[in-house]
Write a protein that holds these residues in place. Structure first.
Motif, mmCIF file in Angstrom:
data_model
loop_
_atom_site.group_PDB
_atom_site.id
_atom_site.type_symbol
_atom_site.label_atom_id
_atom_site.label_comp_id
_atom_site.label_asym_id
_atom_site.label_seq_id
_atom_site.Cartn_x
_atom_site.Cartn_y
_atom_site.Cartn_z
ATOM 1 N N THR A 1 -8.639 2.703 -31.086
ATOM 2 C CA THR A 1 -9.743 3.301 -31.849
ATOM 3 C C THR A 1 -10.829 2.242 -32.041
ATOM 4 O O THR A 1 -10.541 1.042 -32.097
ATOM 5 N N TYR A 2 -12.069 2.706 -32.132
ATOM 6 C CA TYR A 2 -13.212 1.814 -32.220
ATOM 7 C C TYR A 2 -13.916 2.039 -33.556
ATOM 8 O O TYR A 2 -13.987 3.175 -34.050
ATOM 9 N N GLN A 3 -14.449 0.958 -34.100
ATOM 10 C CA GLN A 3 -15.241 1.076 -35.321
ATOM 11 C C GLN A 3 -16.177 -0.129 -35.413
ATOM 12 O O GLN A 3 -15.920 -1.173 -34.806
ATOM 13 N N GLN B 1 -15.089 6.922 -32.538
ATOM 14 C CA GLN B 1 -13.896 6.071 -32.705
ATOM 15 C C GLN B 1 -12.873 6.252 -31.586
ATOM 16 O O GLN B 1 -11.954 5.444 -31.471
ATOM 17 N N TYR B 2 -13.003 7.283 -30.769
ATOM 18 C CA TYR B 2 -12.012 7.509 -29.728
ATOM 19 C C TYR B 2 -12.488 7.091 -28.347
ATOM 20 O O TYR B 2 -11.691 6.561 -27.574
#
Length: 803
Positions: free
Chosen positions: A608-610, A624-625
């Motif tokens: 996941t990205y943030q 986020q994906y």
């Protein structure tokens, strides 16, 4: 310190390798310590460095080591503090088995830079940690019952491994009215023990006396050991034989078979040995007729029928029997017997086992003869007709043959694992009235044959092993069972050879051939090896051997031991990714896409990205994906020209691992670019609000700009090259426009790095060409600035990266 007499007397304890080397300084004195045995592990003896004058801070640099002239390393030196401490408990009796008063452990301390050798001598002091012990737990002593009071008998001494006052001090004997003990000092300092007879013995009253001899040492607290003293009283012939009764009245049937037992006389003698052995004989008062009709066994006292008995001829017999012992001075006793003959016809059938084969192998063939039996009855007519039977629930049958003989044969297959032996009872019954019967029981034992294969509890074993395991770890115990006996059930386990990637299973796993314990020989990595499938065989020791195998499935369980790796946007290690975007970018436009890879399993590699840091949180959004960074609104003149985004990619493991990438976005004003179709991009103009103030300047500027525009157009027309023929499309070439997007958010192939570069370069308006390298699996990626038309890649000043 205690000095040694000469250097040569010490060198016999120095290892050969040291004696042959060039030693710069060897200490000629010995550092002496005294410690008690059985000290706990870790106990400090002394600060050795201070005692021999060494600087503690130099011990590691000078590579200090300790050589012990013994079979075990009982002591060692702490190189940080210089302390000599106990590594393993010291047993004085083990390292110095002799009873000598002094016991030493000798050591050498060796240092380098420069080389120095120090001699250390540790004296082990005795502790009272051993109890006295007799060489035999039971001491037998034979004494005749005729022995006179006051006679002495020597006993064996106890042994105590301790020395000095801790050795044997005295002995004690349990209280007895017949015996006492006396302890004397021997010439060598040992204690000698003698037992004294204090009262005359009588074997017939008490044949054995049980005593306890206790040895006590002189330690504090005192320890003791015991031994049983068994005094056996030897017999003398002082008792006469005695019959159970002095008069016997016996009844016997006429026509009794010769040899039939009439009576079994039994006389007893309280003495033992030859003094109690008795012989029987007729006295002179027994008639010759009686002696001819009945036989007296001189050894057993059995009176049997010797001649035919006829009630009408003689109905009563009188006899007198004498019992005499075999002592040196023999003694005797006597009894009288009256035999009455009864008139009755009674004969029982008889069974005779002519042959019986036992044991036999369990795989014996059907109809094999096991036994031959004959039956008889001395009666006549129906009283002499007999029937022979065996139990119905047995795998045997009787087969009749001539002359009243029967053969016992195998009728069903035998299995030792179900029934190891059979008690076969032969029952014979005559046809008289009432019928008479007899029986005989024989035991048939079955010998084992190797007819059962080893059996595993499961046909398939699935064993889960976490990666990063320790080599030599026990994985599982695969135990088979063989119901056979002896060598037929002794099993040996081994792995059936199988190669995976040129690696044999025996190099990865090991199995204990005796108990089936399966071990791992190496540390496994889930990212390299995910599972193994092989067979384990259990083989018995029979002849021929039988075996079975089981399938083992080893599953390597993933651990979250790999952090995500940012593959797009690509950047050198530790550098910041710089991107340029027009300030006129619309809302929702794709600015950048972050792609990370994780080599762990599916669960641990879910990424996941943030945003970790963002200059303006209202300007950009991050999915986020899939890691796509898009604009949330259009740029305004108030927004800074440079935006700094820090994106963290986090996996799904426990604990989670992550990687970050820093993207520096620079906004630029929209410029006119020429394409092959001469499409123009309008320029953006700033609109001024105060028209009245700049009306005159505006009119002049419009005229000036019109002139400049005409000149720029003429220059561009002059510099534009002739359009060349576009190169034919190649399957190894990729041409991407600026607005192209890639929907896939996850990369699992080796093209991840190429893809990240492709995305970055196409965003800059460049053409990317990937060409395979002839040798190997790497790629050449070319970045070519986009012009008004497509040009040959060989003529362009393209930057080339190789992967």
């Amino acid at each position: 310190m205690e000095s040694i007499v000469t250097m040569q007397s010490w060198t016999r304890y120095v290892p050969l390798a040291i004696c042959l080397s060039f030693v710069t300084d060897v200490s000629t004195s010995v550092t002496h310590y005294s410690i008690p045995e059985e000290l706990k592990e870790g106990s400090v003896v002394s600060n050795l460095a201070n005692d021999i004058g060494l600087d503690v801070n130099t011990l590691n640099r000078r590579k200090m080591r300790l050589d012990i002239i013994a079979s075990k390393k009982y002591l060692d030196v702490n190189k940080e503090t210089g302390e000599l401490y106990i590594v393993e408990k010291i047993d004085r009796e083990l390292i110095c088995p002799s009873k000598s008063s002094a016991c030493y452990v000798r050591l050498e301390v060796i240092l380098e830079n420069p080389v120095r050798i120090f001699n250390i001598e540790v004296e082990i002091l005795d502790m009272n940690d051993n109890a006295p012990q007799f060489r035999r737990d039971v001491i037998y002593l034979d004494i005749s019952e005729a022995t006179q009071k006051g006679e002495r008998f020597s006993l064996s001494n106890a042994v105590d491994p301790d020395v000095g006052t801790n050795s044997v001090k005295t002995y004690h004997l349990t209280e007895s009215e017949y015996f006492s003990i006396e302890v004397q000092a021997g010439r060598d300092g040992t204690k000698l023990t003698e037992i004294i007879l204090t009262k005359a013995l009588d074997r017939e009253q008490q044949a054995v006396h049980n005593l306890i001899l206790t040895a006590v040492d002189g330690g504090t607290p005192a320890r003791s050991g015991t031994a049983s003293v068994i005094v056996r009283v030897l017999d003398t012939n002082d008792n006469t034989p005695t019959f159970d009764r002095t008069n016997y009245d016996i009844q016997i049937m006429e026509n009794s078979p010769i040899g039939s037992l009439v009576v079994h006389l039994s006389a007893t003698d309280l003495d033992e040995g030859t003094n109690s052995e008795i012989t029987y004989s007729y006295s002179l008062y027994t008639s010759e007729k009686t002696q001819e009709t009945f036989n007296l066994n001189p050894s057993t006292g059995e009176i049997t029928v010797k001649g035919m008995l006829n009630y009408e001829d003689m109905e009563r017999y009188d006899m007198e029997v004498i019992a005499t012992d075999k002592g040196a001075n023999s003694l005797s006793g006597q009894c009288t017997i009256k035999i009455l003959v009864q008139d009755m016809n009674d004969n029982h059938p008889e069974i005779s086992i002519k042959s019986f084969q036992s044991p036999v192998h369990e795989n014996i063939k059907l109809n094999t003869v096991i036994a031959v039996v004959s039956v008889s009855d001395k009666d006549s007519g129906d009283n002499g007709v007999v029937d022979l039977r065996i139990p119905d629930n047995m795998p045997f049958k009787l087969r009749e043959s001539p002359d009243n003989h029967y053969e016992l044969v195998v009728s069903e297959p035998l299995d030792r694992e179900k029934v190891p032996e059979y008690d076969i009872t032969f029952s014979v019954t005559d046809r008289g009235s009432p019928p008479l019967s007899d029986n005989e029981t024989m035991t048939l034992e079955l010998l084992d044959v190797n007819d059962n294969v080893p059996q595993f509890p499961q046909l398939f074993y699935t064993i889960r092993v976490e990666e990063n395991n320790a080599p030599g770890a026990l994985l599982s115990s695969l135990t088979a069972f063989d119901p056979d006996l002896h060598e037929n059930q002794y099993l040996v386990y081994f792995i059936l050879e199988k190669e995976i990637a040129n690696t044999s299973m025996s190099m990865l796993f090991s199995i204990n051939p005796e108990n089936g314990n399966l071990y791992a020989l190496k540390t496994f990595d889930y990212e390299i090896e995910k599972e193994f499938l092989f067979h384990i065989e259990a083989r018995d020791s029979g002849s021929p051997p039988l075996s079975s195998n089981v399938t083992v499935h080893i599953i390597i369980v993933d651990q979250n031991d790999n952090a995500p790796v940012i593959v797009s946007p690509w950047r050198a290690h530790g550098s910041v990714v710089e991107e340029k975007i027009p300030r006129s970018t619309d809302k929702g436009s794709l600015v950048a896409k972050v792609i990370a890879l994780d080599t762990d399993s599916v669960h641990n590699s879910r990424i996941t990205y943030q945003f970790l840091q963002v200059t303006d949180a209202s300007l950009f959004s991050l999915d986020q994906y899939n890691g796509e960074i898009r604009t949330m609104r259009m740029f305004s003149y108030r927004d800074p020209r440079h935006q700094r985004l820090v994106v963290v990619a986090k996996d799904n493991g426990e604990p989670a691992l992550s990687a970050t990438v820093t993207i520096k976005l620079s906004t630029m004003e929209t410029v006119v670019k020429a394409y092959s179709d001469m499409t123009e991009v309008p320029l953006e103009y700033d609109i001024f609000s105060d028209l009245n103030l700049y009306l005159v300047i505006g009119l002049g500027s419009v005229s000036f700009l019109l002139l400049i525009t005409i000149l720029v157009t003429i220059v561009i027309k002059c510099q534009k090259p002739n359009a060349s023929k576009a190169a034919p499309p190649c399957r190894n070439s990729v041409i991407s426009e600026r607005n192209s997007t890639i929907a896939d958010s996850t990369l699992v192939s080796n093209d991840a790095y190429w893809y990240s570069l492709f995305l970055a370069e196409t965003r800059k308006g460049k053409m990317v060409v990937r060409q395979p390298v002839p040798k190997g699996s790497r790629y050449i990626v070319s970045s070519i600035p986009r012009g008004t038309g497509l040009t040959d890649t060989s003529d362009s000043a393209a930057s080339t990266l190789q992967f």
